[in-house]
Scaffold this motif. Sequence first.
Motif, mmCIF file in Angstrom:
data_model
loop_
_atom_site.group_PDB
_atom_site.id
_atom_site.type_symbol
_atom_site.label_atom_id
_atom_site.label_comp_id
_atom_site.label_asym_id
_atom_site.label_seq_id
_atom_site.Cartn_x
_atom_site.Cartn_y
_atom_site.Cartn_z
ATOM 1 N N ILE A 85 -1.059 -7.054 4.680
ATOM 2 C CA ILE A 85 -1.123 -7.267 6.117
ATOM 3 C C ILE A 85 -0.358 -6.125 6.774
ATOM 4 N N MET A 86 -1.011 -5.456 7.687
ATOM 5 C CA MET A 86 -0.379 -4.321 8.362
ATOM 6 C C MET A 86 0.655 -4.809 9.366
ATOM 7 N N GLY A 87 1.770 -4.116 9.407
ATOM 8 C CA GLY A 87 2.830 -4.443 10.342
ATOM 9 C C GLY A 87 2.626 -3.770 11.692
ATOM 10 N N ILE A 88 3.470 -4.137 12.628
ATOM 11 C CA ILE A 88 3.443 -3.572 13.978
ATOM 12 C C ILE A 88 4.245 -2.280 13.954
ATOM 13 N N GLY A 89 3.564 -1.160 14.127
ATOM 14 C CA GLY A 89 4.259 0.118 14.123
ATOM 15 C C GLY A 89 3.339 1.269 13.808
ATOM 16 N N ARG A 90 3.979 2.415 13.525
ATOM 17 C CA ARG A 90 3.263 3.656 13.236
ATOM 18 C C ARG A 90 3.769 4.343 11.971
#
Length: 178
Positions: A85-90
């Motif tokens: 699951i991709m996290g919130i960010g860059r």
Amino acid sequence: MNTEFFKDFNFKGFWSECSYSARDYIGDLPDQEMINSVEKELGYKLPASYIQLMKSQNGGLANRSVFPTTEANSWADDHVAINGIMGIGRERIYSLCGTHGSRFMIDEWGYPAIGVYFADCPSAGHDMVAFDYTNCGKDGEPEVVHIDQENNYKKTFLAKDFETFIMNLKNEEEFEID
């Protein structure tokens, strides 16, 4: 973790603690400034249940990685599988705005621009799981769908919302996996 969502859900053992997950998925816990910035860049309001989960661990590989389906897809007859699951960010490769994040899947791989791609699958980019804002608009509560690139980007409904999706993920041992 705030208990507005995921009531009575045991996250013990949910996340993988391997070095690959730490290096490529898990980012710093997002603050409101980061959340606002990512939402602005993506053009969608992220689901509150997703934000809540990312505030406890911002992305990662999931040990519970299989979601049952009633429709066959290029992966299996009775389920889809996710890697992480991709996290919130860059900053992480597999974060929503990372180098292999949601915009990359739309711009480089031709995935339909229906929302935000938040979970990758073991097929190395040939299917993804997304927040689908088609029926709710950019600020609504998106459904969770599977997009199968190998089947002409076929969209399969998985769950009415992110919380339902997470709470219904199973261990792969519960399925016959080849």
